[in-house]
Structure formats: C-alpha cells, structure tokens
Design a protein around this motif. Structure first.
Motif, short mmCIF file in Angstrom:
data_model
loop_
_atom_site.label_atom_id
_atom_site.label_comp_id
_atom_site.label_asym_id
_atom_site.label_seq_id
_atom_site.Cartn_x
_atom_site.Cartn_y
_atom_site.Cartn_z
N ALA A 107 0.83 -1.21 0.00
CA ALA A 107 0.00 0.00 0.00
C ALA A 107 0.86 1.26 0.00
O ALA A 107 0.55 2.24 -0.69
CB ALA A 107 -0.92 -0.01 1.21
N SER A 108 1.97 1.23 0.74
CA SER A 108 2.86 2.40 0.81
C SER A 108 3.54 2.64 -0.53
O SER A 108 3.69 3.79 -0.96
CB SER A 108 3.92 2.18 1.91
OG SER A 108 3.32 2.11 3.18
N ILE A 109 3.97 1.57 -1.19
CA ILE A 109 4.61 1.72 -2.50
C ILE A 109 3.62 2.32 -3.50
O ILE A 109 3.96 3.21 -4.28
CB ILE A 109 5.14 0.37 -3.00
CG1 ILE A 109 6.29 -0.11 -2.11
CG2 ILE A 109 5.62 0.47 -4.44
CD1 ILE A 109 6.70 -1.56 -2.36
N ARG A 110 2.38 1.83 -3.46
CA ARG A 110 1.38 2.35 -4.41
C ARG A 110 1.13 3.85 -4.18
O ARG A 110 1.04 4.62 -5.14
CB ARG A 110 0.07 1.58 -4.25
CG ARG A 110 0.13 0.14 -4.72
CD ARG A 110 -1.27 -0.48 -4.78
NE ARG A 110 -1.21 -1.90 -5.06
CZ ARG A 110 -1.01 -2.42 -6.26
NH1 ARG A 110 -0.84 -1.62 -7.30
NH2 ARG A 110 -0.98 -3.73 -6.42
N PRO A 160 10.29 6.85 -0.63
CA PRO A 160 9.34 5.74 -0.48
C PRO A 160 9.30 5.21 0.94
O PRO A 160 9.74 4.09 1.23
CB PRO A 160 9.86 4.70 -1.47
CG PRO A 160 11.32 4.96 -1.55
CD PRO A 160 11.49 6.44 -1.39
N VAL A 161 8.81 6.02 1.87
CA VAL A 161 8.72 5.59 3.27
C VAL A 161 7.56 4.62 3.42
O VAL A 161 6.57 4.67 2.70
CB VAL A 161 8.53 6.79 4.22
CG1 VAL A 161 9.74 7.72 4.15
CG2 VAL A 161 7.25 7.55 3.91
N MET A 162 7.69 3.73 4.40
CA MET A 162 6.64 2.77 4.69
C MET A 162 5.77 3.30 5.83
O MET A 162 6.26 3.92 6.78
CB MET A 162 7.24 1.43 5.09
CG MET A 162 8.05 0.76 3.99
SD MET A 162 7.08 0.31 2.51
CE MET A 162 7.64 1.58 1.33
N MET A 163 4.46 3.06 5.73
CA MET A 163 3.50 3.45 6.75
C MET A 163 2.39 2.41 6.77
O MET A 163 2.26 1.62 5.82
CB MET A 163 2.95 4.85 6.49
CG MET A 163 2.26 5.03 5.16
SD MET A 163 1.65 6.73 4.89
CE MET A 163 3.19 7.67 4.90
N ALA A 168 -1.66 4.68 4.31
CA ALA A 168 -1.26 4.70 2.90
C ALA A 168 -2.48 4.74 1.97
O ALA A 168 -2.34 5.08 0.79
CB ALA A 168 -0.41 3.47 2.58
N ALA A 169 -3.65 4.43 2.50
CA ALA A 169 -4.87 4.50 1.68
C ALA A 169 -5.33 5.93 1.46
O ALA A 169 -6.20 6.18 0.61
CB ALA A 169 -5.98 3.70 2.36
N HIS A 170 -4.75 6.90 2.17
CA HIS A 170 -5.17 8.30 2.03
C HIS A 170 -4.68 8.89 0.71
O HIS A 170 -3.70 8.45 0.12
CB HIS A 170 -4.65 9.13 3.20
CG HIS A 170 -5.43 8.94 4.46
ND1 HIS A 170 -6.44 9.78 4.85
CD2 HIS A 170 -5.36 7.99 5.42
CE1 HIS A 170 -6.96 9.37 6.00
NE2 HIS A 170 -6.31 8.28 6.35
#
Length: 522
Positions: A107-110, A160-163, A168-170
């Motif tokens: 989701a974070s990458i997208r 490209p931080v991860m969350m 990440a859906a926002h």
C-alpha cells in the motif's frame, strides 16, 4: 541562568525545556522550517529530515552508493528479471505497536508511486504487486526495469517511506492525518508548535539492524533520548546560538560564519563533497513566452556565467566548484561533460547575439527572487544582473521562499501574474539517477517549468531497461546532452552548504542532509 536569559532573548525555548538533561537532548536548527509532515506532499528538506527520523524504508543507500536491505531481510530476482520477491525482517513494528506487514508495504509503494516520477515509471513497468504472506510480497514486471531496487531505496525527495496500510490508503496529494512510522524516533505531534519547535523521542519499538551505520543504511541506533528541531529565522541568531551552546547542530552554517567557526575549537564544520553538495539551477517556465521559444532559452543559457554566481556565495574556495556542467553533479560517480559545449561558450556578448537573433522583443521577464533565503538571495541577484546585461527586460519580484514556491505553481501568462524564471537549489543526492533527476524525470508532466521533449521520453524508457553499467552510462550521457540542448534548466554552479555542530558530539553521519541516529554526546 545565563543559558535561560540567552534563550529568552533568542525566543528559542522556555527555561523549563532548557533544564532537561543536556546529555540526552539534541537541539537542531534546520535551514527551512518543518511545516508539512508527509514526505510525499512536499520536497522541503525539513520534511525529508523529519521522514528519516520517524519512518523507515525497505532499501537504503550506503556511503559507497550501494543499495542495501533496510526493513527487508533481503530479496530475490527471477532469472528473467521480471519477478522481484521481497521478505521483511522479523519482528518489525509500527510505533503504535502493530506489526509491519507486507500489505502495509504494498500500500505504501502504491501511494508513493502516484507522487514520484521514478515510482510512476516502476508502476508503468509493473504487471502486479502481490502479497504472499505477512512478511513477503512480490513485484511482477511486464517488461524489464533495471531500477526496481534503486526505486525502493530512493534517497532523494519524495522518499518511499513505509507506513500502515490504513494511512497509505489516504489521498497522496494530502498529508496523512496521523504520523505512525517504524523509524528510530517517535514524533510528539501533540507538542508540535509550527514555527517554533518539533520534538521527537526514541521509538522503543524500533529494531535497528546489526551492521554499523553507513549513510542511510545499516544500524540506525537512536542514542539521544530526545531531539528538538528549533525554528530560528535569523541566520546570525542561529550561529550565535551554536557558539553559545544553545544549539548542538546547524543544517547549514551561514556562510559569513564559516571562517570564524573553523577557528572555534568547540565547533566542527562539515566538508560536503560530490553528491553531498548543492547544484544551483535556473528554473525556466517553458509554458509561456518568451521561454517557450528554444532560441530564447539558448540565449538565456549563454547568459549564466557560473563563476560569477559562485563568487557571490562568499564561500571558501574549498567549498565551491566554480563551473559544473554535469546534471549528475561534478566530482561524483556519474560526472560527465556530454553536451556541455554551449554552457562552456557562455558569455554576455554571445548571449546578446543569440538574443537579437531570437523572437525576443524586450517583453518583461518575471524573475522570482527569494530574497529572504541565505542561499537563493545572492544567486538570484547575480543571475538577474547577468540577464539585464544580456538584454533581457528583467522584472525582479523579491519575496520570501514560501511565496516563490507558491508562485512557481502558476502556469498563467506573465501579464496575468505568471512567472518566467526562478533560481532554485537542488541536493546532489536527488540528481544521481536520471530516472529521478528533476532536470529529466519531470519531462512532459505537471512540474513547475513544464518542459517537454520527446527525445527525453525515448531515452528514459531505454535507460530504464538498460542491462549493463556501460549502456546505462552511455544513455545517461545522451540524456544530459538533450537536457542542455533543450535547455530544460540552466546550471548555475555547485557548492557546499556545510553543516556545523558542537565538538562534544560524536557519531555524526556525513551525508547530503542531516540524519541523527548514532549521534551521542562525548
């Protein structure tokens, strides 16, 4: 009490905050204020520093320019190089105590790829991203893409931080409403005072890698209990606070203070080199006259005399590269002179000749000048003067950087409030990969300047599939030659913006921007 009186004078912090254990608190002043907390929404450097405190990345860049696993245990690449399989390290947690999962990472990458040029190119080459289980996911390509790992480890802006997947859906164009990361520090959002102070404490759930730290890679051990980012607008006040011990670290030491601080045994001054330096460039608006005409842009290219621009910075000789034509930075692995003939031939007389032969007829050229910026003010004044000497009718609009940044977003004609040119400064680390370099990567997309050249489209597509270092180098040279021929931007010179810190600190990581893991007091 002397420290409290000085703090009151400088409007830094209340005395109660100064009473904290000095050994466990690091007090920092960045070159720009922290105003936005989402590194996908802005390219302000303060937000990038913030991001590396509270978030982590799957892959990180080390001091040798190699990409290493960070949140990842590792990866595997199929023989046809079309499937990349990734495995997360065991036991990773978000700062709210929830486990980090492969679903979060996908989701974070997208979300990141919707905002970043290199991420967009990766997604264009991707058939699917698939979650295998809680710790594993795959990226399956529809064609070869040579920079999958480099994309996930991109150190430049729009990181490209991860969350967590729920954040990440926002909408990627709007800041996330909550800061939950898996990095070495936890942000105290309830204590945040924009324009005054941002506070961080150790993240007890963070699991550093076992290797020694190297640039952005390795073990990011948070040794200071608390970090305070303090907003101090006045450059001289920042320097005085560092000398007095009210501050521990300055992101950029005001240039007028470099010689003095170098003589002070209580202060250490950094010596950034290569990609850790800055590149001054002139951002050109290709969307409106007169610079929609390539002939006028070439006259402008001949106008900018880099040695004059760099001389105005007032830096010591060992912190300036008086002339640099490489869009990948000079004194760096990617340095090349391809296509620099026009830059080398720059002179006021040549600029006048080219301008007379172009379509330019003396119409006003709106020059956005960030007069309040210690870096951009001298660069802008010299470039504006050079343009006037060449025959341009310069309308200098002096204001603060935030206003310049806002006005650069406008595509309106000059007579309707638009702009023509604006000096900006780029971090070298943002320039090393052609697929992420803003002088190339924002071709034909919505980016201030709106340059568009079909040759760049073709070359970047070929570069993304280049299988060998030799082919990549040849295509990088061709890309630079097109940038200079099309005059997408104009380099103004390369220079260091040196950090400075108190000599009782150790473990300071030398890099293009400040990171604070490993830092402790002697």
């Amino acid at each position: 009490m002397r420290l409290c009186r000085l703090a009151l004078l400088l409007l830094l912090l209340p005395c109660a905050a100064l009473a904290q254990d000095r050994r466990s608190t690091l007090r920092v002043s960045l070159n720009t204020e922290l105003q936005v907390l989402d590194p996908l929404v802005t390219t302000i450097n303060a937000t990038r520093v913030f991001a590396y405190l509270v978030f982590d990345t799957l892959v990180s860049l080390d001091a040798e320019g190699q990409y290493r696993p960070q949140m990842l245990q590792g990866w595997e690449i199929s023989p046809d190089r079309l499937t990349y399989s990734f495995t997360l390290r065991e036991g990773l947690e978000w700062s709210d105590g929830q486990p980090v999962t492969a679903e979060d990472c996908v989701a974070s990458i997208r979300r990141w790829a919707k905002r970043e040029a290199l991420g967009g190119q990766l997604m264009a080459a991707t058939r699917e991203m698939r979650v295998v289980d809680a710790r594993r996911f795959e990226i399956r390509l529809n064609r070869p893409f040579a920079f999958v790992i480099e994309a996930l480890g991109k150190a430049g802006h729009t990181i490209p931080v991860m969350m967590p997947a729920r954040l990440a859906a926002h909408d990627p164009n709007l800041p996330v409403p909550e800061i939950i990361g898996s990095g070495p520090y936890r942000f105290l959002q309830s204590e945040w005072r924009p324009g005054e102070r941002a506070s961080f404490v150790r993240n007890p759930r963070y699991r550093p890698r076992e290797e020694p730290p190297s640039a952005l890679a390795g073990g990011k051990v948070p040794r200071m209990e608390r970090i305070e980012l303090l907003s101090i607008a006045d450059q001289a006040t920042r320097a005085a606070a560092l000398e007095a011990g009210e501050l521990d670290f300055l992101e950029v030491l005001p240039f007028d203070f470099i010689a003095r601080m170098r003589r002070n045994r209580a202060i250490l001054v950094g010596q950034p080199r290569g990609i850790d330096q800055f590149l001054a460039v002139l951002n050109i608006n290709h969307a409106v006259p007169p610079f929609n005409d390539p002939a006028v842009r070439r006259a402008l290219q001949a106008t900018i005399l880099q040695p004059e621009v760099m001389a105005a910075m007032g830096l010591p000789d060992d912190m300036v590269v008086p002339w640099c034509g490489s869009i990948y930075m000079c004194n760096a692995a990617g340095t090349t002179e391809a296509g620099t003939e026009g830059l080398r031939a720059a002179s006021t007389e040549r600029a006048r000749t080219l301008l007379r032969a172009s379509s330019y007829r003396g119409e006003p050229v709106v020059f956005l000048h960030a007069a309040a910026s210690a870096l951009l003010n001298p660069i802008g004044l010299v470039m504006a003067d050079q343009m006037r000497r060449a025959g341009f009718n310069v309308d200098l609009r002096s204001t603060d950087y935030a206003t310049v940044a806002q006005k650069r977003l406008s595509r309106a004609p000059v007579e309707q409030g638009g702009w023509s040119v604006a000096p900006i400064v780029l971090n070298g680390v943002d320039l090393v990969n052609p697929l992420a370099n803003p002088l190339i990567a924002y071709n034909c997309v919505e980016y201030p300047g709106w340059y568009c050249d079909p040759r760049l489209k073709d070359l970047t597509a070929r570069y993304s599939e280049a299988a060998t270092p030799e082919e990549q180098r040849r295509l990088a040279d061709e890309l630079q030659a097109v940038v200079h021929d099309a005059v997408t931007f104009i380099p103004g010179g390369q220079f260091a913006g040196p950090p400075a810190w108190r000599a009782d600190l150790r473990g300071v990581v030398p890099f293009s921007f400040p990171v604070f893991w490993g830092v402790e007091r002697r």
